[in-house]
Write a protein that holds these residues in place. Structure first.
Motif, mmCIF file in Angstrom:
data_model
loop_
_atom_site.group_PDB
_atom_site.id
_atom_site.type_symbol
_atom_site.label_atom_id
_atom_site.label_comp_id
_atom_site.label_asym_id
_atom_site.label_seq_id
_atom_site.Cartn_x
_atom_site.Cartn_y
_atom_site.Cartn_z
ATOM 1 N N ASP A 8 0.841 -1.199 0.000
ATOM 2 C CA ASP A 8 0.000 0.000 0.000
ATOM 3 C C ASP A 8 0.878 1.252 0.000
ATOM 4 O OD1 ASP A 8 1.004 0.195 2.561
ATOM 5 O OD2 ASP A 8 -0.859 -0.362 3.557
ATOM 6 N N LEU A 9 0.229 2.397 -0.098
ATOM 7 C CA LEU A 9 0.940 3.670 -0.233
ATOM 8 C C LEU A 9 1.826 3.950 0.975
ATOM 9 C CD1 LEU A 9 -0.513 6.803 -1.850
ATOM 10 C CD2 LEU A 9 0.668 7.066 0.312
ATOM 11 N N LEU A 10 1.308 3.697 2.169
ATOM 12 C CA LEU A 10 2.072 3.964 3.392
ATOM 13 C C LEU A 10 3.333 3.094 3.454
ATOM 14 C CD1 LEU A 10 2.387 5.335 6.140
ATOM 15 C CD2 LEU A 10 0.907 3.570 7.126
ATOM 16 N N THR A 11 3.205 1.821 3.101
ATOM 17 C CA THR A 11 4.353 0.913 3.121
ATOM 18 C C THR A 11 5.428 1.361 2.137
ATOM 19 O OG1 THR A 11 2.904 -0.930 3.723
ATOM 20 C CG2 THR A 11 5.081 -1.496 2.869
ATOM 21 N N LEU A 12 5.005 1.799 0.945
ATOM 22 C CA LEU A 12 5.958 2.279 -0.055
ATOM 23 C C LEU A 12 6.691 3.529 0.432
ATOM 24 C CD1 LEU A 12 3.837 1.766 -3.295
ATOM 25 C CD2 LEU A 12 6.028 0.651 -2.802
ATOM 26 N N ALA A 13 5.931 4.437 1.069
ATOM 27 C CA ALA A 13 6.545 5.666 1.589
ATOM 28 C C ALA A 13 7.535 5.335 2.705
ATOM 29 C CB ALA A 13 5.465 6.614 2.095
ATOM 30 N N LEU A 34 5.382 6.704 -6.136
ATOM 31 C CA LEU A 34 6.268 6.116 -5.134
ATOM 32 C C LEU A 34 7.039 4.928 -5.696
ATOM 33 C CD1 LEU A 34 4.160 6.302 -1.858
ATOM 34 C CD2 LEU A 34 6.449 7.217 -2.184
ATOM 35 N N ILE A 35 6.374 4.095 -6.475
ATOM 36 C CA ILE A 35 7.067 2.961 -7.106
ATOM 37 C C ILE A 35 8.170 3.474 -8.029
ATOM 38 C CG2 ILE A 35 6.810 1.047 -8.738
ATOM 39 C CD1 ILE A 35 3.995 0.614 -7.563
ATOM 40 N N PHE A 36 7.838 4.490 -8.837
ATOM 41 C CA PHE A 36 8.813 5.057 -9.771
ATOM 42 C C PHE A 36 9.998 5.667 -9.025
ATOM 43 C CE2 PHE A 36 10.405 8.779 -12.119
ATOM 44 C CZ PHE A 36 10.873 8.141 -13.267
ATOM 45 N N SER A 37 9.720 6.483 -8.003
ATOM 46 C CA SER A 37 10.805 7.150 -7.269
ATOM 47 C C SER A 37 11.640 6.144 -6.477
ATOM 48 C CB SER A 37 10.253 8.238 -6.347
ATOM 49 O OG SER A 37 9.316 7.711 -5.428
ATOM 50 N N ASN A 38 11.008 5.077 -5.967
ATOM 51 C CA ASN A 38 11.773 4.042 -5.268
ATOM 52 C C ASN A 38 12.774 3.375 -6.203
ATOM 53 O OD1 ASN A 38 11.209 3.666 -2.438
ATOM 54 N ND2 ASN A 38 9.121 3.193 -2.987
ATOM 55 N N ILE A 39 12.326 3.081 -7.420
ATOM 56 C CA ILE A 39 13.218 2.449 -8.403
ATOM 57 C C ILE A 39 14.352 3.394 -8.777
ATOM 58 C CG2 ILE A 39 13.367 1.580 -10.777
ATOM 59 C CD1 ILE A 39 10.446 0.583 -10.427
ATOM 60 N N VAL A 40 14.008 4.677 -9.019
ATOM 61 C CA VAL A 40 15.024 5.666 -9.387
ATOM 62 C C VAL A 40 16.042 5.838 -8.273
ATOM 63 C CG1 VAL A 40 15.426 8.113 -9.883
ATOM 64 C CG2 VAL A 40 13.559 6.902 -11.022
ATOM 65 N N TYR A 41 15.558 5.975 -7.035
ATOM 66 C CA TYR A 41 16.464 6.169 -5.899
ATOM 67 C C TYR A 41 17.362 4.948 -5.703
ATOM 68 C CZ TYR A 41 13.915 10.345 -4.387
ATOM 69 O OH TYR A 41 13.355 11.585 -4.318
ATOM 70 N N PHE A 42 16.777 3.762 -5.835
ATOM 71 C CA PHE A 42 17.559 2.543 -5.656
ATOM 72 C C PHE A 42 18.685 2.465 -6.684
ATOM 73 C CE2 PHE A 42 18.435 -1.930 -6.622
ATOM 74 C CZ PHE A 42 18.812 -2.378 -5.368
ATOM 75 N N LEU A 43 18.367 2.748 -7.941
ATOM 76 C CA LEU A 43 19.385 2.711 -8.996
ATOM 77 C C LEU A 43 20.434 3.797 -8.777
ATOM 78 C CD1 LEU A 43 17.124 2.063 -12.132
ATOM 79 C CD2 LEU A 43 18.615 0.425 -10.954
ATOM 80 N N LEU A 44 19.983 4.963 -8.323
ATOM 81 C CA LEU A 44 20.913 6.061 -8.049
ATOM 82 C C LEU A 44 21.855 5.697 -6.899
ATOM 83 C CD1 LEU A 44 21.801 8.938 -8.707
ATOM 84 C CD2 LEU A 44 20.032 9.777 -7.154
ATOM 85 N N PHE A 45 21.305 5.094 -5.851
ATOM 86 C CA PHE A 45 22.139 4.674 -4.721
ATOM 87 C C PHE A 45 23.120 3.588 -5.146
ATOM 88 C CE2 PHE A 45 18.588 5.976 -1.588
ATOM 89 C CZ PHE A 45 19.079 7.268 -1.574
ATOM 90 N N LEU A 46 22.650 2.683 -6.013
ATOM 91 C CA LEU A 46 23.520 1.621 -6.527
ATOM 92 C C LEU A 46 24.687 2.233 -7.290
ATOM 93 C CD1 LEU A 46 23.216 -1.497 -6.296
ATOM 94 C CD2 LEU A 46 22.379 -1.471 -8.657
#
Length: 469
Positions: free
Chosen positions: A2-7, A418-430
């Motif tokens: 859900d939205l809260l878990t993703l955030a 949130l899904i999009f930004s999570n993927i972007v942030y993860f790749l950026l951190f990688l």
């Protein structure tokens, strides 16, 4: 999800990755300042070479830490606007001081330190790195002042018209006892991090038998730093734990895996335990009798069931009877043991390493050098698990007793964003993590006395030849 878990996942990801570099930056700045001080006092050029070499590793950590910090602040505004609205008056004050004073202090003098080796006197140049170290430490102080309010709200009033927390005393914010529990723990942990990064990198070079005199001196310095930091961190952590039992009894009980109140005159300490979160009970444990009472200084402790009942009595009128005050027990229990376990292991490693160094045996023991090389990661594990305990142990609130996690999420944020930004942030951190590792390894491979081909060619040219002009 859900939205809260993703955030919450995004907050956890950005926070933990940023916190990889915060202790490293603070600790390495302090370590480099000590090394340059030793050079200025002893006039031993090796210490100058050490300050320059380990300063390069510090600069890499600083650069990546700045980028991850910007991402961390960005996701606050994007995902947690309701929290920012509620806490803005209080969160804004220390963060403004951190940006305007501490960050500008360290970023200004870091430039003077990098480019000023041959342009300033030794003592003035030494002052620059100590100001950088002071700046990194003050940054931690102001950030932790804000975080401490979230753990233990003080010096505030609630504006009933706007439903916002408003700061009533800036000095009251700094007098928060929670701040003076967190701050020493973080700073001493940073010293350990620097010590084991230096010791681990030095062990790797000693295994390769490269620049052995330089790295033998470096590993000794790193282990001394690691030992002193470990002892101080254990002391600060113990003090924080004893007070936590009164301030945050649910967090304490979850860390120890206690569902029911301890019985008798003294409480045992569970080394490991089988925890059944579904039925809310501990099935089995391997415990040391009376050890929890010895460590915590109290004869008995409340279990999660009793604490949950107390919290319902205190907060049901404001937050409703449906609120769940139980924490993710397995996460809290095992993270605490990873944090404490690796912290203790590093202290023992430092003692053994220094003893063997004194007897000129460490560099001959390849398996132990491999362990010290792996030990580069130990403080990062200990720091990260400790930070997870701090943040997850505050649930279900972002601000303890005042504002819930569920109420903190931005009303306009969507699951897709949130899904999009999570993927972007993860790749950026990688990418950032990969760049950090590659450049750190490249710096280590070159060693402290590497001269680039262009500089070697420049030095070889006759200053009066036509090539020089």
């Amino acid at each position: 999800m859900d939205l809260l878990t993703l955030a919450r996942f995004q907050f956890g990801m950005t926070t933990v990755f940023h916190f990889f570099f915060v202790p490293m930056t603070i600790g390495m700045a302090f370590a480099v300042a000590i090394l340059e001080t030793l050079y200025v006092v002893k006039k031993d050029k090796t210490y100058k070479d050490m300050a320059k070499f380990w300063g390069n590793i510090f600069l890499l950590g600083f650069a990546v830490g700045v980028v991850t910090g910007i991402i961390q602040e960005f996701q606050f505004g994007m995902n947690w606007s309701e929290y920012s609205r509620f806490m803005g008056d209080i969160f804004g004050a220390p963060l403004a001081v951190e940006a305007l004073l501490a960050f500008f202090l360290e970023s200004t003098f870091i430039g003077l330190w990098i480019f000023g080796w041959d342009k300033f006197s030794e003592k003035l140049h030494l002052l620059f790195i100590w100001l950088v170290s002071l700046g990194t430490t003050l940054s931690a102080l102001w950030i932790l002042a804000a975080n401490s309010f979230m753990q233990n709200p003080v010096a505030y009033q609630i504006n009933e018209a706007t439903n916002r927390a408003e700061l009533t005393s800036f000095t009251g914010l700094l007098k928060n006892h929670q701040l003076w529990l967190e701050f020493p723990h973080v700073i001493f942990g940073a010293v350990v991090t620097a010590g084991f990064v230096i010791a681990g990198c030095s062990a790797w070079k000693l295994m390769k038998k490269q620049d052995t005199a330089f790295f033998k001196k470096s590993i000794k310095f790193g282990l001394i730093l690691g030992l002193v930091g470990s002892v101080l961190t254990i002391g600060a952590g113990h003090r924080q734990m004893t007070i936590m039992a009164d301030d945050h009894p649910m967090k304490f009980a979850a860390m120890e895996g206690i569902y029911e109140d301890t019985k008798g005159d003294s409480a045992p300490w569970n080394i490991i335990a089988g925890i059944d979160t579904k039925n809310q009970k501990t099935d089995w444990e391997i415990a040391i009798p009376s050890m929890l009472s010895i460590l915590g200084g109290k004869e008995s402790y409340k279990g999660m069931d009793a604490v949950n009942a107390d919290l319902h009595k205190e907060y049901d009128e404001k937050f409703g009877e449906e609120m769940n005050y139980y924490l993710p027990v397995k996460t809290m229990f095992w993270n605490f043991r990873f944090m404490a376990g690796f912290g203790t292991l590093m202290a023992l490693m430092a003692v053994v390493g220094l003893f063997l160094l004194k007897n000129d045996r460490l560099e001959k023991m390849k398996w132990l050098l491999m362990l010290f090389t792996a030990g580069i990661f130990f403080p990062f594990i200990s720091n990260s698990t400790g930070w997870i305990i701090t943040e997850m142990g505050r649930a279900p609130w972002t601000v303890y007793g005042l504002f819930t996690i569920a109420d903190s999420v931005s009303p306009s944020v969507t699951k897709g964003s949130l899904i999009f930004s999570n993927i972007v942030y993860f790749l950026l951190f990688l990418l950032l993590g990969g760049v950090m590792i590659v450049y750190a390894k490249r710096s280590l491979k070159k060693g402290p006395y590497y001269v680039s081909p262009s500089e070697a060619k420049k030095e070889a040219i006759d200053p009066f030849s036509k090539e020089a002009f």
